[in-house]
Scaffold this motif. Structure first.
Motif, PDB file in Angstrom:
ATOM      1  N   ASN A  97     -15.601  12.211  -0.176  1.00 38.58           N
ATOM      2  CA  ASN A  97     -16.152  11.463   0.951  1.00 38.58           C
ATOM      3  C   ASN A  97     -16.290  12.370   2.168  1.00 38.58           C
ATOM      4  O   ASN A  97     -15.411  13.203   2.431  1.00 38.58           O
ATOM      5  CB  ASN A  97     -15.221  10.306   1.343  1.00 38.58           C
ATOM      6  CG  ASN A  97     -15.098   9.275   0.245  1.00 38.58           C
ATOM      7  OD1 ASN A  97     -15.898   8.355   0.164  1.00 38.58           O
ATOM      8  ND2 ASN A  97     -14.125   9.445  -0.633  1.00 38.58           N
ATOM      9  N   HIS A 150      -7.021   9.402   5.891  1.00 36.78           N
ATOM     10  CA  HIS A 150      -5.761   9.373   5.152  1.00 36.78           C
ATOM     11  C   HIS A 150      -5.750  10.540   4.173  1.00 36.78           C
ATOM     12  O   HIS A 150      -6.756  11.234   4.006  1.00 36.78           O
ATOM     13  CB  HIS A 150      -5.553   8.032   4.441  1.00 36.78           C
ATOM     14  CG  HIS A 150      -6.544   7.722   3.357  1.00 36.78           C
ATOM     15  ND1 HIS A 150      -7.904   7.573   3.583  1.00 36.78           N
ATOM     16  CD2 HIS A 150      -6.391   7.528   2.013  1.00 36.78           C
ATOM     17  CE1 HIS A 150      -8.524   7.306   2.452  1.00 36.78           C
ATOM     18  NE2 HIS A 150      -7.635   7.286   1.476  1.00 36.78           N
ATOM     19  N   ASP A 163      -9.768  12.709  -2.185  1.00 34.68           N
ATOM     20  CA  ASP A 163     -11.220  12.475  -2.045  1.00 34.68           C
ATOM     21  C   ASP A 163     -11.652  12.458  -0.579  1.00 34.68           C
ATOM     22  O   ASP A 163     -12.840  12.439  -0.284  1.00 34.68           O
ATOM     23  CB  ASP A 163     -11.660  11.182  -2.780  1.00 34.68           C
ATOM     24  CG  ASP A 163     -10.929   9.931  -2.341  1.00 34.68           C
ATOM     25  OD1 ASP A 163      -9.716  10.010  -2.053  1.00 34.68           O
ATOM     26  OD2 ASP A 163     -11.548   8.849  -2.298  1.00 34.68           O
ATOM     27  N   HIS A 164     -10.683  12.489   0.340  1.00 35.80           N
ATOM     28  CA  HIS A 164     -10.991  12.521   1.774  1.00 35.80           C
ATOM     29  C   HIS A 164     -10.538  13.816   2.449  1.00 35.80           C
ATOM     30  O   HIS A 164     -10.924  14.075   3.595  1.00 35.80           O
ATOM     31  CB  HIS A 164     -10.334  11.329   2.479  1.00 35.80           C
ATOM     32  CG  HIS A 164     -10.835  10.023   1.952  1.00 35.80           C
ATOM     33  ND1 HIS A 164     -11.805   9.288   2.578  1.00 35.80           N
ATOM     34  CD2 HIS A 164     -10.528   9.345   0.802  1.00 35.80           C
ATOM     35  CE1 HIS A 164     -12.076   8.211   1.857  1.00 35.80           C
ATOM     36  NE2 HIS A 164     -11.314   8.220   0.777  1.00 35.80           N
ATOM     37  N   ASP A 174     -11.459   2.274   1.869  1.00 36.23           N
ATOM     38  CA  ASP A 174     -10.067   2.554   1.490  1.00 36.23           C
ATOM     39  C   ASP A 174      -9.093   1.571   2.134  1.00 36.23           C
ATOM     40  O   ASP A 174      -8.215   1.943   2.910  1.00 36.23           O
ATOM     41  CB  ASP A 174      -9.691   4.015   1.811  1.00 36.23           C
ATOM     42  CG  ASP A 174     -10.527   4.985   0.994  1.00 36.23           C
ATOM     43  OD1 ASP A 174     -11.688   5.211   1.372  1.00 36.23           O
ATOM     44  OD2 ASP A 174     -10.025   5.478  -0.034  1.00 36.23           O
ATOM     45  N   HIS A 220      -8.161  -1.075  -2.996  1.00 36.73           N
ATOM     46  CA  HIS A 220      -9.549  -0.982  -2.507  1.00 36.73           C
ATOM     47  C   HIS A 220     -10.192  -2.362  -2.426  1.00 36.73           C
ATOM     48  O   HIS A 220      -9.892  -3.251  -3.223  1.00 36.73           O
ATOM     49  CB  HIS A 220     -10.361  -0.084  -3.435  1.00 36.73           C
ATOM     50  CG  HIS A 220      -9.990   1.368  -3.334  1.00 36.73           C
ATOM     51  ND1 HIS A 220     -10.516   2.195  -2.371  1.00 36.73           N
ATOM     52  CD2 HIS A 220      -9.130   2.128  -4.066  1.00 36.73           C
ATOM     53  CE1 HIS A 220     -10.008   3.410  -2.514  1.00 36.73           C
ATOM     54  NE2 HIS A 220      -9.163   3.404  -3.532  1.00 36.73           N
ATOM     55  N   HIS A 232     -18.210   3.795  -1.001  1.00 39.40           N
ATOM     56  CA  HIS A 232     -17.016   3.922  -1.842  1.00 39.40           C
ATOM     57  C   HIS A 232     -17.090   3.021  -3.074  1.00 39.40           C
ATOM     58  O   HIS A 232     -16.096   2.438  -3.514  1.00 39.40           O
ATOM     59  CB  HIS A 232     -15.742   3.652  -1.034  1.00 39.40           C
ATOM     60  CG  HIS A 232     -14.579   4.554  -1.402  1.00 39.40           C
ATOM     61  ND1 HIS A 232     -14.068   4.620  -2.678  1.00 39.40           N
ATOM     62  CD2 HIS A 232     -13.848   5.427  -0.673  1.00 39.40           C
ATOM     63  CE1 HIS A 232     -13.062   5.483  -2.693  1.00 39.40           C
ATOM     64  NE2 HIS A 232     -12.919   6.004  -1.500  1.00 39.40           N
TER      65      HIS A 232
HETATM   66 ZN   LIG Z   1     -11.122   7.082  -1.041  1.00 39.50          ZN
END
Ligand SMILES: [Zn+2]
Ligand SMILES: [Zn+2]
Length: 257
Positions: free
Chosen positions: A14, A57, A61-62, A141, A189, A214
């Protein structure tokens, strides 16, 4: 003008660019430096123009690219205290830690307000970003929405909203039971129905753009997400766009009102 573009959205990475006037921030960086460079090029941005990186966070993936990109570009990074403690980012050239309840942070012409969300991370936040009288909400998220989040995400001109999974596809899908429970739990999620419920609760009439992100590639389909949102708020269809994991989006623009 306030504008934003997704460089990729989903569990494989992301990153979102937000620009107001001359100020450009990157929210999350789940891509390695090289990949970030070509993704930026697709929306006509030189990564050297990025003024700050904000991190929601610590999930990979971030954050995968946060340390390398910050070091290569010499750019300041902002994140919550718990997000910093939860992962090794390596040395950051200019590290700034925030408390999510301390209000907005100013970077150039942008005001960035962290909003605490329920997610299985140490100190998860999402952001409402203001430029002059325009307001953009980024909201992914989170396992559930809360009255606090609904309050903070009022009067938006644009919203990037998570529609992670379809509950039926998730329960019939390939994930083992423990992972299904994690994803569908209150700290996992947002599913399509929860996202639609959230949309109903905010003053969606003011939204110029509803951008859906997402999405799970295994437990959702874009048409299921858009159908669920349009059933809840029929007139949203003309303002709706869906993000794809591997595709860089167009710019979504909000002119000065
Ligand atoms: Zn995520
Ligand atoms: Zn996460």
């Amino acid at each position: 003008m306030l504008r934003f573009a997704s460089l990729g959205s989903g569990s494989r990475g992301n990153a979102t660019l937000v620009q107001g006037g001359d100020t450009l921030v990157l929210v999350d960086c789940g891509f390695p430096l090289k990949e970030l460079r070509w993704r930026c090029a697709l929306v006509g941005v030189d990564p050297c123009a990025i003024d700050a990186i904000f991190v929601t966070h610590e999930h990979g993936d971030h954050t995968r690219g946060v340390g390398p990109v910050a070091r290569a570009l010499g750019v300041p990074v902002w994140m919550g205290h718990g997000t910093w403690l939860a992962r090794d980012y390596g040395a950051l050239p200019d590290r700034n830690l925030f408390n999510s309840h301390d209000g907005s942070i100013r970077v150039g012409e942008l005001w960035i307000e962290p909003v605490t969300v329920p997610h299985d991370a140490r100190d998860p936040a999402q952001f409402v970003i203001e430029y002059r009288d325009r307001r953009l909400g980024l909201l992914t998220d989170l396992g559930s929405h809360t009255p606090y989040i609904v309050t903070r995400y009022r009067q938006l001109d644009a919203l990037l909203l998570e529609c992670n999974h379809d509950p039926v596809m998730l329960s019939n899908g390939p994930y083992p039971p423990a992972l299904q429970a994690r994803v569908s739990g209150d700290y996992g999620h947002l599913n399509n129905d929860q996202a639609a419920d959230f949309l109903r609760r905010i003053d969606h009439a003011s939204l110029h753009h509803l951008v859906v992100g997402h999405l799970s590639e295994k437990n959702n389909r874009p048409e299921l997400a858009s159908q669920t949102l349009c059933r809840a708020v029929p007139d949203i269809a003309a303002r709706l766009a869906l993000l794809v994991q591997d595709q860089v989006s167009a710019w979504f623009e909000l002119g000065d009102s």
